[in-house]
Motif scaffolding. Structure first.
Motif, short mmCIF file in Angstrom:
data_model
loop_
_atom_site.label_atom_id
_atom_site.label_comp_id
_atom_site.label_asym_id
_atom_site.label_seq_id
_atom_site.Cartn_x
_atom_site.Cartn_y
_atom_site.Cartn_z
N ALA A 50 7.43 1.61 -26.50
CA ALA A 50 6.89 1.11 -27.77
C ALA A 50 7.65 -0.15 -28.20
CB ALA A 50 6.98 2.18 -28.85
N HIS A 51 8.96 -0.14 -28.04
CA HIS A 51 9.75 -1.32 -28.39
C HIS A 51 9.38 -2.51 -27.50
CE1 HIS A 51 13.08 -3.90 -29.48
NE2 HIS A 51 13.39 -3.98 -28.19
N LEU A 52 9.25 -2.26 -26.21
CA LEU A 52 8.90 -3.33 -25.27
C LEU A 52 7.53 -3.92 -25.61
CD1 LEU A 52 10.28 -1.72 -22.01
CD2 LEU A 52 11.18 -3.75 -23.16
N GLN A 53 6.59 -3.08 -26.03
CA GLN A 53 5.27 -3.60 -26.41
C GLN A 53 5.36 -4.42 -27.69
OE1 GLN A 53 2.67 -0.18 -26.35
NE2 GLN A 53 2.39 -0.32 -24.13
N ARG A 54 6.21 -4.00 -28.63
CA ARG A 54 6.41 -4.81 -29.84
C ARG A 54 7.04 -6.16 -29.50
NH1 ARG A 54 8.11 0.21 -31.84
NH2 ARG A 54 10.30 -0.38 -31.60
N CYS A 55 7.81 -6.19 -28.42
CA CYS A 55 8.45 -7.45 -28.00
C CYS A 55 7.50 -8.35 -27.21
CB CYS A 55 9.68 -7.15 -27.15
SG CYS A 55 11.03 -6.43 -28.07
N GLY A 56 6.30 -7.86 -26.89
CA GLY A 56 5.34 -8.71 -26.20
C GLY A 56 4.88 -8.23 -24.84
N PHE A 57 5.39 -7.08 -24.39
CA PHE A 57 4.95 -6.54 -23.10
C PHE A 57 3.49 -6.13 -23.20
CE2 PHE A 57 4.56 -2.45 -20.60
CZ PHE A 57 4.32 -3.06 -19.40
N LYS A 58 2.70 -6.59 -22.23
CA LYS A 58 1.29 -6.23 -22.16
C LYS A 58 1.04 -5.49 -20.85
CE LYS A 58 -0.50 -10.02 -24.97
NZ LYS A 58 0.66 -10.15 -25.76
N PRO A 59 0.89 -4.17 -20.91
CA PRO A 59 0.64 -3.43 -19.68
C PRO A 59 -0.69 -3.84 -19.05
CG PRO A 59 0.85 -1.93 -21.57
CD PRO A 59 0.94 -3.32 -22.08
N ALA A 60 -0.69 -3.95 -17.76
CA ALA A 60 -1.92 -4.31 -17.04
C ALA A 60 -2.89 -3.14 -17.07
CB ALA A 60 -1.61 -4.69 -15.61
N LYS A 61 -4.17 -3.46 -17.19
CA LYS A 61 -5.19 -2.43 -17.14
C LYS A 61 -5.38 -1.98 -15.71
CE LYS A 61 -8.17 -5.05 -19.45
NZ LYS A 61 -9.46 -5.49 -19.94
N ALA A 62 -5.62 -0.70 -15.53
CA ALA A 62 -5.94 -0.17 -14.21
C ALA A 62 -7.40 -0.50 -13.93
CB ALA A 62 -5.69 1.32 -14.14
N THR A 63 -7.64 -1.48 -13.07
CA THR A 63 -9.00 -1.95 -12.87
C THR A 63 -9.86 -0.96 -12.09
OG1 THR A 63 -8.33 -3.12 -10.87
CG2 THR A 63 -8.33 -4.36 -12.93
N ASN A 64 -9.26 -0.20 -11.21
CA ASN A 64 -10.05 0.70 -10.37
C ASN A 64 -9.75 2.16 -10.69
OD1 ASN A 64 -11.32 -1.38 -9.01
ND2 ASN A 64 -9.63 -1.61 -7.61
N ALA A 65 -9.37 2.43 -11.94
CA ALA A 65 -8.98 3.77 -12.32
C ALA A 65 -10.13 4.76 -12.23
CB ALA A 65 -8.41 3.77 -13.73
N GLY A 66 -11.36 4.33 -12.43
CA GLY A 66 -12.49 5.24 -12.44
C GLY A 66 -12.91 5.72 -11.07
N ARG A 67 -12.45 5.06 -10.03
CA ARG A 67 -12.92 5.41 -8.70
C ARG A 67 -11.85 5.09 -7.67
NH1 ARG A 67 -17.46 2.17 -5.54
NH2 ARG A 67 -17.29 3.26 -3.59
N PRO A 68 -11.56 6.00 -6.76
CA PRO A 68 -10.58 5.69 -5.71
C PRO A 68 -11.20 4.79 -4.64
CG PRO A 68 -11.46 7.88 -5.40
CD PRO A 68 -12.04 7.36 -6.71
N ARG A 69 -10.34 4.29 -3.77
CA ARG A 69 -10.80 3.46 -2.66
C ARG A 69 -11.78 4.25 -1.81
NH1 ARG A 69 -6.23 2.65 1.09
NH2 ARG A 69 -5.37 1.42 -0.61
N PRO A 70 -12.88 3.64 -1.40
CA PRO A 70 -13.86 4.35 -0.55
C PRO A 70 -13.23 4.78 0.77
CG PRO A 70 -14.78 2.29 -1.36
CD PRO A 70 -13.34 2.29 -1.73
N ARG A 71 -13.63 5.94 1.22
CA ARG A 71 -13.14 6.44 2.51
C ARG A 71 -14.03 5.90 3.62
NH1 ARG A 71 -11.06 12.57 1.98
NH2 ARG A 71 -9.81 12.22 0.12
N VAL A 72 -13.38 5.23 4.57
CA VAL A 72 -14.12 4.66 5.69
C VAL A 72 -13.37 4.96 6.98
CG1 VAL A 72 -15.18 2.82 4.34
CG2 VAL A 72 -12.99 2.44 5.44
N GLY A 73 -14.04 4.73 8.11
CA GLY A 73 -13.44 4.96 9.40
C GLY A 73 -12.31 3.98 9.70
N GLY A 74 -11.55 4.28 10.73
CA GLY A 74 -10.36 3.51 11.08
C GLY A 74 -10.59 2.03 11.34
N ASP A 75 -11.74 1.68 11.90
CA ASP A 75 -12.00 0.28 12.22
C ASP A 75 -12.33 -0.56 10.98
OD1 ASP A 75 -14.34 1.76 11.94
OD2 ASP A 75 -15.49 0.43 13.25
N ARG A 76 -12.67 0.09 9.87
CA ARG A 76 -13.04 -0.65 8.66
C ARG A 76 -12.01 -0.54 7.54
NH1 ARG A 76 -18.23 1.89 6.93
NH2 ARG A 76 -17.27 3.70 7.81
N LYS A 77 -10.94 0.21 7.76
CA LYS A 77 -9.93 0.42 6.71
C LYS A 77 -9.30 -0.89 6.25
CE LYS A 77 -8.58 5.16 7.50
NZ LYS A 77 -7.53 6.09 7.87
#
Length: 146
Positions: A50-77
Motif C-alpha cells: 500500500a505504501h509503495l502504491q502511494r509512492c507511485g508504484f503501478k502494478p502491471a495488469k495480468a493481460t492473459n489472466a482469463g485464459r492459460p496458454r493454449p496447449r499444442v503439440g511439441g512442434d508448435r510450442k
C-alpha cells in the motif's frame, strides 16, 4: 510467511520506483517492521505494498489472466510461446489472438482458435502480431519526437 507473488510485487515496485538499498530497507522497517522482505507477515506485506502504491508504484495488469496458454503439440510450442510474448508486449489477451485467427482463417480453413492452427497458420499470426508491434513502436517514436 509472505506469498511469493507479494514478494515479487515488492521487488518489482522497488525497481520501478528506483529505490536504493538503504531507502528500501528503511521503508521495510518503517512499514513492515522487518529488515528483509522475506520476513514480512501477510499484514506487513499489505502495508508495504500500500505504501509503495502511494509512492507511485503501478502494478502491471495480468493481460492473459482469463485464459492459460493454449496447449499444442511439441512442434508448435515455440510458435505459441512467441505469440504469447508478442501479446504480452502489446498488453493484449489471448482473445485478441483468437480474434486474429478467426479473421484470417475462419472462412478458408474453418479455424477459430490458436490451438487449432497448424505451423504455417501460426507463422502468419506471428507475422501479423510483429507488424502490429512495429506499427506501435513507430507510433510511439512519432509521439515522442513531436
Amino acid at each position: 510467511m509472505i506469498r511469493s507473488a507479494d514478494l515479487a510485487k515488492i521487488h518489482i515496485a522497488k525497481k520501478q520506483l528506483g529505490m536504493d538499498d538503504a531507502t528500501y530497507r528503511a521503508m521495510l522497517a518503517a512499514h513492515g517492521g522487518v529488515a528483509s522482505a522475506k520476513n514480512l507477515t501477510h499484514d506487513g506485506a499489505a502495508r508495504v505494498l500500500a505504501h509503495l502504491q502511494r509512492c507511485g508504484f503501478k502494478p502491471a495488469k495480468a493481460t492473459n489472466a482469463g485464459r492459460p496458454r493454449p496447449r499444442v503439440g511439441g512442434d508448435r510450442k515455440a510458435q505459441v510461446r512467441k505469440i504469447e510474448a508478442l501479446l504480452a508486449d502489446a498488453g493484449r489477451p489471448w482473445s485478441y489472438a483468437d480474434a486474429l485467427v478467426k479473421k484470417l482463417f475462419a472462412t478458408t480453413d474453418k479455424v477459430e482458435r490458436v490451438e487449432f492452427c497448424n505451423g504455417v497458420q501460426l507463422a502468419k499470426v506471428i507475422a501479423a502480431l510483429a507488424i502490429d508491434a512495429t506499427r506501435r513502436a513507430a507510433k510511439a517514436a512519432g509521439a515522442i519526437t513531436e
